[in-house]
Scaffold this active site. Structure first.
Site, PDB file in Angstrom:
ATOM      1  N   GLU A   1      93.280 -48.780  45.521  1.00  0.00           N
ATOM      2  CA  GLU A   1      92.962 -48.582  44.103  1.00  0.00           C
ATOM      3  C   GLU A   1      91.813 -49.493  43.730  1.00  0.00           C
ATOM      4  OE1 GLU A   1      94.820 -49.256  39.699  1.00  0.00           O
ATOM      5  OE2 GLU A   1      96.236 -48.601  41.236  1.00  0.00           O
TER       6      GLU A   1
ATOM      7  N   HIS B   1      88.108 -49.449  42.006  1.00  0.00           N
ATOM      8  CA  HIS B   1      87.398 -48.570  41.077  1.00  0.00           C
ATOM      9  C   HIS B   1      85.886 -48.793  41.086  1.00  0.00           C
ATOM     10  CE1 HIS B   1      91.277 -47.417  39.526  1.00  0.00           C
ATOM     11  NE2 HIS B   1      91.567 -48.672  39.246  1.00  0.00           N
TER      12      HIS B   1
ATOM     13  N   HIS C   1      96.876 -42.619  38.025  1.00  0.00           N
ATOM     14  CA  HIS C   1      96.491 -43.866  37.360  1.00  0.00           C
ATOM     15  C   HIS C   1      96.679 -43.671  35.857  1.00  0.00           C
ATOM     16  CE1 HIS C   1      93.790 -46.973  35.729  1.00  0.00           C
ATOM     17  NE2 HIS C   1      93.942 -47.602  36.883  1.00  0.00           N
TER      18      HIS C   1
ATOM     19  N   ASP D   1      93.007 -53.479  42.938  1.00  0.00           N
ATOM     20  CA  ASP D   1      92.571 -53.099  41.582  1.00  0.00           C
ATOM     21  C   ASP D   1      91.240 -53.752  41.249  1.00  0.00           C
ATOM     22  OD1 ASP D   1      92.611 -51.704  39.222  1.00  0.00           O
ATOM     23  OD2 ASP D   1      94.400 -52.661  38.411  1.00  0.00           O
TER      24      ASP D   1
END
Length: 321
Positions: free
Chosen positions: A7, A9, A154, A281
């Site tokens: 995850e 981004h 998400h 993240d």
């Protein structure tokens, strides 16, 4: 130990402008538009070998009709033709989909998986007030199952109605925004989205469909026994399995942004060691913080290898590394 982050981004200035997203100074901690040398340097510092790139919430899914379809295709082409080839051993990607157009989303998922080797897709909560269990998304769910790729759910930003009801009367808009988002509301939203998929019978219809949820399971492990009792009792005869069993058969959890030994052990206790995967993240959280925590966790070496990369290899059909 080979580490894959699932995850992680990215954004582009155009993506932020189209979605009306502005960040406060110093947030996120690292440059979300950097998918080059700077990001690789942070990965190297932390000892993270690979990132699966996913668009900043909400990607292209809030954009209507042809605008969303064209933008999703544009971003996916850019990832496949420019970003990943620059660092082919370090980056993979989840498809960006125009969820406002479900049939086109299914087609775009298939195109990116078959033509570019993308590993699945990341979607963001609800779209135009509709969750992923809505019948309109049947083409996407069916296609993901047929392709054998997962859907990573998400959170999305709360609707104005939800904000007004739950969050907006605290006399501090920033507090309200964070409470409705990463401070609490986001995680409850994904938990509800996941439970809706189960309760509507989506996994009876698509038994091989696989779903990833981040943030150490979005509170699902904490409520596992509660909904196991109450929802299983009320859905007996409607669903083919007890509610809990769908989470053990159709869901995977990542550690993104929740670097806690106790929470990891809770996740492992309900999901088992074969369905938990490492994530950071990034760029909202430091790669090094996440990697240092994971390396220090006191677990058997074989279990840590599964969480670090082997479970992701199995689910995403990559490697072995």
């Amino acid at each position: 130990m080979f580490l894959i982050g699932l995850e992680e981004h990215f954004a582009t200035p155009e993506m932020q402008e189209l979605n009306g997203i502005k960040f406060a100074k110093g947030y996120p901690r690292f440059d979300i538009n950097d998918v080059g040398a700077g990001r690789i340097a942070h990965m190297d510092e932390a000892g993270i070998d690979m990132q699966v790139l996913s668009a900043l919430t909400p990607g292209a899914q809030n954009l209507p009709g042809e605008e969303g379809i064209a933008f999703a295709r544009k971003i996916n082409d850019w990832l496949a033709k420019e970003v990943i080839p620059a660092y082919p051993d370090r980056f993979r990607a989840f498809s960006v989909l125009p969820l406002a157009s479900p049939e086109a989303s299914a087609d775009e998922l298939e195109r990116t998986v078959r033509d570019y080797g993308f590993l699945g897709t990341m979607v963001y909560g609800f779209t135009n007030g509709k969750f992923l269990d809505d019948p309109m998304y049947a083409p996407l769910l069916e296609r993901a199952e047929a392709l054998g790729v997962p859907i990573y759910i998400h959170p999305n930003f709360a609707t104005d109605a939800a904000k007004d009801l739950y969050y907006n009367d605290l006399d501090d808009q920033w507090v309200s925004n964070i409470l409705s988002g990463p401070g609490y509301g986001w995680h409850q939203e994904v938990a509800i989205c996941s439970l809706r998929l189960v309760c509507r019978g989506i996994f009876d219809k698509y038994p091989n469909l696989q779903i990833i949820i981040g943030h150490m399971g979005e509170a699902i492990p904490f409520y596992y026994y509660r909904f196991g009792d109450d929802l299983t009792a009320i859905t007996k005869g409607k669903l083919q399995k007890p509610v809990q069993q769908y989470f053990n058969d159709n869901f995977w959890i990542t550690t993104s942004a929740f670097f806690s030994d106790d929470l990891l052990r809770l996740a492992l206790s309900v999901m088992g060691e074969d369905r938990v995967m490492f994530s950071v993240d990034y760029p909202f959280v430091s790669n090094k913080l996440g990697a240092d925590w994971f390396h220090a966790v006191d677990l058997p070496a074989a279990t840590k290898e599964k969480i670090a990369h082997k479970n992701a290899e199995k689910l995403l059909k990559i490697g072995p590394f």
